[in-house]
Structures are given as structure tokens and as C-alpha cells.
Design a protein around this motif. Structure first.
Motif, PDB file in Angstrom:
ATOM      1  N   CYS A 188     109.010 -19.584  68.073  1.00 48.61           N
ATOM      2  CA  CYS A 188     108.420 -18.320  67.605  1.00 48.61           C
ATOM      3  C   CYS A 188     106.945 -18.212  67.986  1.00 48.61           C
ATOM      4  O   CYS A 188     106.492 -17.155  68.443  1.00 48.61           O
ATOM      5  N   ALA A 204     109.649 -23.067  64.786  1.00 47.54           N
ATOM      6  CA  ALA A 204     108.238 -22.670  64.770  1.00 47.54           C
ATOM      7  C   ALA A 204     107.645 -22.668  66.174  1.00 47.54           C
ATOM      8  O   ALA A 204     106.935 -21.726  66.558  1.00 47.54           O
ATOM      9  N   ILE A 224     115.487 -13.597  59.223  1.00 47.71           N
ATOM     10  CA  ILE A 224     114.589 -12.495  58.853  1.00 47.71           C
ATOM     11  C   ILE A 224     113.219 -12.706  59.491  1.00 47.71           C
ATOM     12  O   ILE A 224     112.629 -11.781  60.060  1.00 47.71           O
ATOM     13  N   THR A 225     112.694 -13.924  59.407  1.00 45.03           N
ATOM     14  CA  THR A 225     111.402 -14.243  60.016  1.00 45.03           C
ATOM     15  C   THR A 225     111.433 -13.980  61.517  1.00 45.03           C
ATOM     16  O   THR A 225     110.517 -13.366  62.070  1.00 45.03           O
ATOM     17  N   ALA A 226     112.492 -14.429  62.174  1.00 43.82           N
ATOM     18  CA  ALA A 226     112.631 -14.218  63.620  1.00 43.82           C
ATOM     19  C   ALA A 226     112.670 -12.724  63.946  1.00 43.82           C
ATOM     20  O   ALA A 226     112.051 -12.280  64.916  1.00 43.82           O
ATOM     21  N   CYS A 227     113.378 -11.943  63.133  1.00 47.95           N
ATOM     22  CA  CYS A 227     113.441 -10.498  63.353  1.00 47.95           C
ATOM     23  C   CYS A 227     112.070  -9.843  63.215  1.00 47.95           C
ATOM     24  O   CYS A 227     111.702  -8.988  64.027  1.00 47.95           O
ATOM     25  N   LEU A 228     111.328 -10.244  62.204  1.00 47.54           N
ATOM     26  CA  LEU A 228     110.001  -9.661  61.995  1.00 47.54           C
ATOM     27  C   LEU A 228     109.060 -10.003  63.155  1.00 47.54           C
ATOM     28  O   LEU A 228     108.322  -9.134  63.634  1.00 47.54           O
ATOM     29  N   ILE A 229     109.088 -11.242  63.603  1.00 45.84           N
ATOM     30  CA  ILE A 229     108.257 -11.643  64.745  1.00 45.84           C
ATOM     31  C   ILE A 229     108.656 -10.839  65.979  1.00 45.84           C
ATOM     32  O   ILE A 229     107.802 -10.318  66.707  1.00 45.84           O
ATOM     33  N   ASN A 273     116.553 -16.811  55.744  1.00 46.30           N
ATOM     34  CA  ASN A 273     115.122 -16.556  55.868  1.00 46.30           C
ATOM     35  C   ASN A 273     114.639 -16.784  57.302  1.00 46.30           C
ATOM     36  O   ASN A 273     113.736 -16.101  57.773  1.00 46.30           O
ATOM     37  N   PHE A 274     115.239 -17.749  57.992  1.00 41.79           N
ATOM     38  CA  PHE A 274     114.883 -17.986  59.401  1.00 41.79           C
ATOM     39  C   PHE A 274     115.182 -16.743  60.236  1.00 41.79           C
ATOM     40  O   PHE A 274     114.381 -16.326  61.065  1.00 41.79           O
TER      41      PHE A 274
END
Length: 149
Positions: free
Chosen positions: A21, A18, A94-99, A91-92
Motif C-alpha cells: 500500500c 503495508a 476497506i483500507t485497501a479500497c480507501l487508499i 478491515n484490510f
């Protein structure tokens, strides 16, 4: 189904993820606000934040490249060794990719608003660099997509 995290290692991993990111996103946004000021003062961009964007951006780019060919999993694992046994997308990741993709898009839009100048008195140099990276990502995904067809 909510999972209560009790493992201290998981808590540390989630906290560091967190912080990384949010730090990356904050750096991008600060560079954008500085660059979009009526009279930009790029000297207000801390060198530490520029380095943070570059360093974390490299990790996020590697992550994006790594997950493009891996299958999605129903039960993500925090164990780094699981990846070598059964590589799956978490999920980590995917979240990192979206950010990462959102930050690259925002950087590109701001650079466009600034008429794609590379004048370092008008725009924080990190933004054009990130926008050029976005172009590389788009070309890479286009090449992968066309190769699969």
C-alpha cells in the motif's frame, strides 16, 4: 480492545500489506510531483514504480470490485480460506479500497490540473491511466447503484 499479534504469519501478512500500500501511494505521489513540476521531467519516474502502480492497482481494483457486494464483518480474519466459507469484508480490504480510491482521485485531480493532456513529456502516463480507471470505477458504482434501485 487491542489485540497483540503473536502469529508470525500475521506479522508477515501485515508487513507485506503495508509495504504494498505504501509503495503504491508513494508511486502515485512521485508521479504527481514529477508531473506538477514547472518543467516536468517524466524521465525521473522510475519504470519500476510505474510497473508497481499498474500491478498493485490491478489488485486493488479487483479488491474494490469484490467487496462491493459482500457483507461487513465484526471480526475480520487473516485466513484466506475463511473467505470461501463465509465471504465478508475485512478491515484490510476497506483500507485497501480507501487508499486505492484516494490515489485514483489524486491522479484525476493532477491530470485535470495538467488540462487532461496525454503528452508524455508533460505528465507521467500512469496518472491519466489511473484517472481513466477512476472514471470506470465511478461508472461501475453508478451502474450497480442504479441496478439495485
Amino acid at each position: 480492545m487491542n489485540k497483540i499479534i503473536k502469529d508470525p504469519v500475521e506479522i508477515i501478512i501485515i508487513a507485506l500489506f503495508a509495504i504494498g500500500c505504501f509503495g503504491y501511494a508513494y508511486g502515485i505521489l512521485k508521479a504527481c510531483f514529477i508531473s506538477l513540476a514547472k518543467i516536468p521531467d517524466v524521465s525521473k519516474m522510475p519504470a519500476f514504480l510505474s510497473n508497481l502502480i499498474t500491478t498493485i492497482g490491478a489488485v486493488l481494483a479487483t479488491n474494490l470490485g469484490a467487496i462491493l457486494g459482500l457483507p461487513k464483518t465484526e471480526t475480520p480474519s487473516l485466513s484466506p480460506f475463511t473467505f470461501f466459507i463465509e465471504p465478508t469484508v475485512t478491515n484490510f480490504q476497506i483500507t485497501a479500497c480507501l487508499i486505492y480510491l484516494l490515489a485514483l482521485l489524486v491522479s484525476s485531480v493532477v491530470w485535470g490540473i495538467k488540462n487532461f493532456t496525454t503528452d508524455s513529456t508533460q505528465i507521467v502516463p500512469t496518472l491519466p491511466d489511473q484517472a481513466k480507471t477512476f472514471l470506470g470505477v465511478l461508472v461501475g458504482v453508478l451502474a450497480i447503484t442504479l441496478a439495485k434501485q
